[in-house]
Design a protein around this motif. Structure first.
Motif, mmCIF file in Angstrom:
data_model
loop_
_atom_site.group_PDB
_atom_site.id
_atom_site.type_symbol
_atom_site.label_atom_id
_atom_site.label_comp_id
_atom_site.label_asym_id
_atom_site.label_seq_id
_atom_site.Cartn_x
_atom_site.Cartn_y
_atom_site.Cartn_z
ATOM 1 N N UNK A 38 61.569 36.284 45.291
ATOM 2 C CA UNK A 38 62.946 36.551 45.717
ATOM 3 C C UNK A 38 63.105 36.629 47.237
ATOM 4 N N UNK A 39 62.039 36.295 47.950
ATOM 5 C CA UNK A 39 62.119 36.296 49.411
ATOM 6 C C UNK A 39 62.125 37.683 50.013
ATOM 7 N N UNK A 40 61.575 38.675 49.301
ATOM 8 C CA UNK A 40 61.585 40.051 49.782
ATOM 9 C C UNK A 40 60.251 40.514 50.370
ATOM 10 N N UNK A 41 59.299 39.596 50.490
ATOM 11 C CA UNK A 41 58.017 39.938 51.107
ATOM 12 C C UNK A 41 58.067 39.542 52.577
ATOM 13 N N UNK A 42 57.956 40.508 53.490
ATOM 14 C CA UNK A 42 58.047 40.199 54.921
ATOM 15 C C UNK A 42 56.766 39.624 55.508
ATOM 16 N N UNK A 43 55.719 39.545 54.692
ATOM 17 C CA UNK A 43 54.428 39.090 55.192
ATOM 18 C C UNK A 43 53.371 40.145 54.935
ATOM 19 N N UNK A 44 52.158 39.718 54.735
ATOM 20 C CA UNK A 44 51.089 40.639 54.347
ATOM 21 C C UNK A 44 50.452 41.321 55.544
ATOM 22 N N UNK A 45 49.996 42.562 55.304
ATOM 23 C CA UNK A 45 49.036 43.141 56.233
ATOM 24 C C UNK A 45 47.672 43.090 55.541
ATOM 25 N N UNK A 46 46.653 43.702 56.123
ATOM 26 C CA UNK A 46 45.310 43.540 55.569
ATOM 27 C C UNK A 46 45.175 44.135 54.167
ATOM 28 N N UNK A 47 45.803 45.283 53.942
ATOM 29 C CA UNK A 47 45.685 45.916 52.633
ATOM 30 C C UNK A 47 46.419 45.124 51.555
ATOM 31 N N UNK A 48 47.505 44.449 51.922
ATOM 32 C CA UNK A 48 48.272 43.663 50.949
ATOM 33 C C UNK A 48 47.392 42.635 50.243
ATOM 34 N N UNK A 49 46.397 42.130 50.947
ATOM 35 C CA UNK A 49 45.567 41.075 50.377
ATOM 36 C C UNK A 49 44.698 41.574 49.227
ATOM 37 N N UNK A 50 44.566 42.900 49.119
ATOM 38 C CA UNK A 50 43.694 43.467 48.103
ATOM 39 C C UNK A 50 44.469 44.060 46.921
ATOM 40 N N UNK A 51 45.782 43.956 46.966
ATOM 41 C CA UNK A 51 46.585 44.524 45.876
ATOM 42 C C UNK A 51 47.601 43.488 45.404
ATOM 43 N N UNK A 52 48.157 43.732 44.230
ATOM 44 C CA UNK A 52 49.179 42.811 43.712
ATOM 45 C C UNK A 52 50.477 43.531 43.342
ATOM 46 N N UNK A 53 50.584 44.800 43.798
ATOM 47 C CA UNK A 53 51.779 45.565 43.474
ATOM 48 C C UNK A 53 52.043 46.599 44.576
ATOM 49 N N UNK A 54 53.298 46.801 44.980
ATOM 50 C CA UNK A 54 53.614 47.793 46.019
ATOM 51 C C UNK A 54 53.100 49.197 45.692
ATOM 52 N N UNK A 55 53.099 49.575 44.413
ATOM 53 C CA UNK A 55 52.598 50.904 44.052
ATOM 54 C C UNK A 55 51.089 51.009 44.240
ATOM 55 N N UNK A 56 50.391 49.920 43.988
ATOM 56 C CA UNK A 56 48.942 49.914 44.227
ATOM 57 C C UNK A 56 48.656 50.090 45.708
ATOM 58 N N UNK A 57 49.452 49.446 46.537
ATOM 59 C CA UNK A 57 49.323 49.592 47.992
ATOM 60 C C UNK A 57 49.511 51.061 48.363
#
Length: 333
Positions: free
Chosen positions: A303-322
C-alpha cells in the motif's frame, strides 16, 4: 429568534451588510466608533479563544456587537490559518448555536433549518426530515442510532424529534462556519489585529502542548520507521491515507494503548471528528466482536506505507516483531 444567536445564517449576513460596517472601520485606526470597535473585537477574540478552550461562552454583548463579532472572528482565524484552529472554531460556533437551538420554539427552529438548506416537514403526525437532507447532516455521526437503517422512514421522510433536528442543524452549522476558511484577508487587517492574534497563537501553542499524547509505558523509541513516520505526519497536521491510519491505529492498540489515548493521537488531524474517530477506533479494537491486527510489512509495502528499511527491518516481517525486538533490546541495555 435573534439573528445574533445564529450569525452564520444567510439572514444574519444580509443584516451585517446592511449595517454598513467594514473591517477597516472596526480594526484600522483611527476608528470612528471606538466603543463599538472595542466591544466587537473583545467578543471576536472571546469566540476564537473559547473555541480553543473547549467552549465559546454565552455573551450579554449588544446584539449588533455580537453579530459583527462573528465575521471578525472568522478573519482572526484566517489570519492565523491553522488547520486545528479552523476545525475547532467551526465546531465551537456550531456548539454555541446548538445550545440556543434547543431553547427555540419549533417555528423558529424550522426557519433556521431552511436557512441551513434543510427543509423539514411538520404535520399532525410529527416532525420529519427528507432522507436526502438527513443523510447530508448525519453523515458525520457514527452512533448506531443515527444510521438510516435504524430510523423510521416512510415515503422518503425520516421521523425526528425537536432535539434531533437541532443536532442535525448543528452539523449543518459546522459545515457553514467552516466553509470558505481561511478567508483571503488583506495584510493590513491582520496587522491591525496583531495583539489579539498574539493571544490566540499563545493559546494555540498551549493547547498543543497540553494535548500532546503521553504514551506512558509504551516504548515509543522502539517503534518501527513506518509508525514513527505516521505519528510525525499526524503531529504535523497531515491527513493520513486510510490504510496508513488503519495501520497506525491497529499498531498502537496492539502495543497496549487505550482507546482514549489512540483517539487523542489523531486530534491534530485537519479532518478530526472525535465522535467519528472514537467509533472507528472502538470498531478496530473489537467492539463489534472482531479485533483487527496490524498489517504485515509486506502489506504495508503493497500500500506504499513503508518509508524504507532500517537495519532491524531486514530481520523482521511485521511491525510488532520490530517493536518487540527493539523494546527487549532497550530493556536489557
Amino acid at each position: 429568534m435573534s439573528l445574533a444567536d445564529y450569525p452564520f445564517s444567510r439572514e444574519a449576513a444580509l443584516r451585517v451588510a446592511e449595517t454598513g460596517y467594514s473591517l477597516e472601520g472596526l480594526v484600522v485606526e483611527p476608528n470612528p466608533q471606538p466603543r463599538l470597535s472595542r466591544l466587537v473585537r473583545r467578543r471576536a477574540l472571546d469566540r476564537v479563544l473559547g473555541s480553543l478552550r473547549g467552549e465559546i461562552p454565552d455573551s450579554a454583548a449588544h446584539p449588533l456587537a455580537e453579530l459583527l463579532s462573528y465575521p471578525l472572528a472568522r478573519v482572526m482565524v484566517s489570519c492565523i490559518n491553522d488547520d486545528l484552529l479552523i476545525r475547532r472554531y467551526a465546531l465551537a460556533e456550531a456548539k454555541l448555536a446548538s445550545r440556543k437551538m434547543v431553547r427555540e420554539e419549533l417555528g423558529d427552529l424550522l426557519l433556521l433549518a431552511r436557512d441551513l438548506s434543510v427543509d423539514p416537514r411538520y404535520d399532525p403526525n410529527g416532525l420529519f426530515v427528507h432522507f436526502s437532507d438527513y443523510l447530508k447532516a448525519a453523515s458525520g455521526m457514527r452512533s448506531p442510532g443515527w444510521k438510516l437503517v435504524n430510523r423510521s422512514l416512510e415515503a422518503g421522510w425520516v421521523a425526528v424529534t425537536d432535539h434531533e433536528l437541532a443536532r442535525l442543524l448543528e452539523e449543518r452549522a459546522k459545515e457553514r462556519v467552516q466553509k470558505g476558511l481561511p478567508l483571503k484577508v488583506p495584510p493590513e487587517i491582520c496587522e491591525g489585529l496583531g495583539p489579539d492574534l498574539t493571544q490566540v497563537k499563545e493559546e494555540l501553542l498551549s493547547r498543543r502542548a497540553k494535548e500532546k499524547v503521553d504514551l506512558g509505558e509504551v516504548t515509543e523509541e522502539a517503534f518501527p520507521p513506518c509508525i514513527r513516520g505516521f505519528l510525525g505526519e499526524v503531529a504535523a497536521g497531515t491527513n493520513l491515507a486510510h490504510t496508513a491510519r488503519f495501520a497506525l491505529t491497529t499498531f498502537l492498540l496492539a502495543v497496549g494503548m487505550k482507546v482514549d489515548e489512540v483517539v487523542a493521537v489523531f486530534n491534530t488531524s485537519p479532518d478530526f471528528d472525535e465522535e467519528r474517530t472514537r467509533y472507528q477506533v472502538e470498531h478496530i479494537a473489537g467492539r463489534s466482536g472482531t479485533a483487527y491486527k496490524p498489517p504485515s510489512c509486506a502489506t504495508m509495502a503493497t500500500y506504499g506505507n513503508c518509508p524504507g528499511e532500517d537495519r532491524l527491518c531486514r530481520w523482521v516481517n511485521h511491525p510488532l516483531s520490530y517493536y518487540e525486538r527493539k523494546a527487549k533490546k532497550r530493556g536489557s541495555g
